[in-house]
Design a protein around this motif. Structure first.
Motif, PDB file in Angstrom:
ATOM      1  N   ALA A 178       0.840  -1.199   0.000  1.00  0.00           N
ATOM      2  CA  ALA A 178       0.000   0.000   0.000  1.00  0.00           C
ATOM      3  C   ALA A 178       0.877   1.251   0.000  1.00  0.00           C
ATOM      4  CB  ALA A 178      -0.908   0.004   1.214  1.00  0.00           C
ATOM      5  N   ALA A 179       0.410   2.279  -0.710  1.00  0.00           N
ATOM      6  CA  ALA A 179       1.190   3.511  -0.834  1.00  0.00           C
ATOM      7  C   ALA A 179       1.184   4.330   0.449  1.00  0.00           C
ATOM      8  CB  ALA A 179       0.641   4.348  -1.986  1.00  0.00           C
ATOM      9  N   CYS A 180       0.222   4.072   1.351  1.00  0.00           N
ATOM     10  CA  CYS A 180       0.150   4.842   2.592  1.00  0.00           C
ATOM     11  C   CYS A 180      -0.487   3.982   3.680  1.00  0.00           C
ATOM     12  CB  CYS A 180      -0.648   6.135   2.400  1.00  0.00           C
ATOM     13  SG  CYS A 180      -2.368   5.860   1.904  1.00  0.00           S
ATOM     14  N   ASN A 181      -0.495   4.512   4.877  1.00  0.00           N
ATOM     15  CA  ASN A 181      -1.138   3.851   6.018  1.00  0.00           C
ATOM     16  C   ASN A 181      -0.618   2.428   6.237  1.00  0.00           C
ATOM     17  OD1 ASN A 181      -2.786   6.133   6.537  1.00  0.00           O
ATOM     18  ND2 ASN A 181      -4.224   5.460   4.947  1.00  0.00           N
ATOM     19  N   ARG A 182       0.723   2.314   6.269  1.00  0.00           N
ATOM     20  CA  ARG A 182       1.338   1.011   6.555  1.00  0.00           C
ATOM     21  C   ARG A 182       0.979   0.592   7.975  1.00  0.00           C
ATOM     22  NH1 ARG A 182       6.080  -0.766   9.040  1.00  0.00           N
ATOM     23  NH2 ARG A 182       6.729   1.395   9.458  1.00  0.00           N
ATOM     24  N   ILE A 183       0.594  -0.675   8.124  1.00  0.00           N
ATOM     25  CA  ILE A 183       0.245  -1.201   9.446  1.00  0.00           C
ATOM     26  C   ILE A 183       1.533  -1.481  10.217  1.00  0.00           C
ATOM     27  CG2 ILE A 183      -0.841  -3.108  10.694  1.00  0.00           C
ATOM     28  CD1 ILE A 183      -2.802  -3.321   8.308  1.00  0.00           C
ATOM     29  N   VAL A 184       1.718  -0.757  11.306  1.00  0.00           N
ATOM     30  CA  VAL A 184       2.922  -0.894  12.131  1.00  0.00           C
ATOM     31  C   VAL A 184       2.699  -1.897  13.246  1.00  0.00           C
ATOM     32  CG1 VAL A 184       4.532   0.323  13.668  1.00  0.00           C
ATOM     33  CG2 VAL A 184       3.633   1.469  11.601  1.00  0.00           C
ATOM     34  N   HIS A 185       1.569  -1.792  13.918  1.00  0.00           N
ATOM     35  CA  HIS A 185       1.302  -2.690  15.048  1.00  0.00           C
ATOM     36  C   HIS A 185      -0.184  -2.689  15.370  1.00  0.00           C
ATOM     37  CE1 HIS A 185       2.491  -5.143  18.435  1.00  0.00           C
ATOM     38  NE2 HIS A 185       1.823  -4.364  19.273  1.00  0.00           N
ATOM     39  N   VAL A 186      -0.678  -3.851  15.791  1.00  0.00           N
ATOM     40  CA  VAL A 186      -2.061  -3.999  16.242  1.00  0.00           C
ATOM     41  C   VAL A 186      -2.030  -4.679  17.604  1.00  0.00           C
ATOM     42  CG1 VAL A 186      -4.364  -4.859  15.694  1.00  0.00           C
ATOM     43  CG2 VAL A 186      -2.748  -4.387  13.837  1.00  0.00           C
ATOM     44  N   MET A 187      -2.856  -4.183  18.519  1.00  0.00           N
ATOM     45  CA  MET A 187      -2.908  -4.804  19.840  1.00  0.00           C
ATOM     46  C   MET A 187      -4.316  -4.701  20.402  1.00  0.00           C
ATOM     47  SD  MET A 187      -0.852  -4.021  23.349  1.00  0.00           S
ATOM     48  CE  MET A 187      -2.234  -3.129  24.040  1.00  0.00           C
TER      49      MET A 187
END
Length: 310
Positions: A178-187
């Motif tokens: 994806a060109a934006c809004n990369r998923i860094v972490h989910v908790m």
């Protein structure tokens, strides 16, 4: 492989009511002045249009992302409330008219799995995003389409725990590269003790802030970040007063919590983050590289965080 949220869209019903109109109609318990003190001015009310709202939001993200229907691995459809669509049908087959299957057919997603999800309260769309991100690495396809939407029953209260409630639908594409809004972490932190929301309402209100504070700080630790690295805290649109309290507990600047949609839209159960992200982008508030913290609480009970890099 960078997995992120490439496209987002939301739909609101045409009918908009002020808190004064809600009070006169008996659709809220609190006085209009009290709701305004908590930051609410109006809500949107659906008149049996929820499927159309979901369908329109899905079409917008698929068109904006130029995604071929055969390149969608799955359609995840989230509904926070228990369904009121079927009551005492003449034919038991009516129970098997699945909203997710209908959306898949009307969107032409002939090769995508269609899954209906529920019972996560306001946390459901973040859970859908996490599931989509887990699905994609093992898939040859490009994207997972996530959609959420809820409409309160006609004449039901529009106030839950001093929050003014809107009907809405939202959709997003979780994509590879994806060109934006990369998923860094989910908790997500769950506390099953609070599963009975009506019975535990007072205890939930007392525990909400300390657990929210702890969840957010633990999320930052797990992500290897500090709160000072977060450009925007993107809220679920519960009362502005509650965000003022949480900001103090976190020592986080209130002017970096996007609360502009609380007066206009109110709380939409699971669509708030999409509503806010779309409007933040439209206003030019998001810059490449900005780290965003999305936080929500869901009945059931769960406290959830998602960190994105715009």
């Amino acid at each position: 492989m960078a997995i992120g949220i490439g496209q987002l869209a939301y739909e609101l019903p045409q009918t908009r009511c002020t808190v004064d109109e809600l009070r006169r109609a008996g659709l809220v318990r609190s006085d209009a002045d009290v709701l305004r003190e908590f930051g609410f001015e109006s809500v949107y009310i659906d008149h049996d249009q929820q499927h159309g709202l979901r369908l329109a939001a899905c079409r917008r993200v698929l068109e904006a992302g130029d995604v071929d229907p055969d390149d969608v691995e799955a359609l995840l459809v989230y509904q926070g409330m228990q369904s009121s669509e079927v009551r005492e049908p003449e034919d038991v087959l009516e129970f098997f008219r699945y909203p997710a299957a209908r959306l898949r057919a009307e969107l032409g997603l002939a090769t995508a799995s269609a899954l209906g999800m529920s019972q996560q309260g306001c946390s459901g769309l973040l859970t859908s995003i996490e599931l989509a991100a887990r699905l994609l690495p093992s898939s040859p396809r490009r994207a997972v389409l996530c959609v959420a939407g809820d409409s309160l029953p006609p004449q039901s209260t529009r106030e839950i725990m001093f929050n003014a409630m809107s009907d809405a639908a939202a959709a997003l594409l979780v994509e590879k590269d994806a060109a934006c809004n990369r998923i860094v972490h989910v908790m997500q932190r769950v506390h099953p003790y609070y599963w009975d929301s009506p019975m535990r309402q007072d205890e939930l209100m007392a525990s909400y802030f300390p657990i929210a504070q702890r969840t957010i700080l633990e999320c930052m630790d797990e992500a290897g970040l500090a709160l000072s690295d977060i450009r925007w805290l993107v809220p679920h649109n519960v009362s502005r007063r509650s965000w003022e309290i949480l900001a103090r507990l976190l020592a986080f600047p209130e002017d970096r919590i996007w609360t502009k949609n609380i007066p206009r839209v109110g709380h939409t159960i699971s669509c708030d983050h999409v509503v806010n992200l779309v409007d933040m982008a439209a206003e030019g508030a998001l810059r490449p590289g900005d780290k965003l913290l999305l936080f929500t609480f869901g009945f059931g009970a769960s406290w959830s965080c998602l960190v994105l890099e715009h």
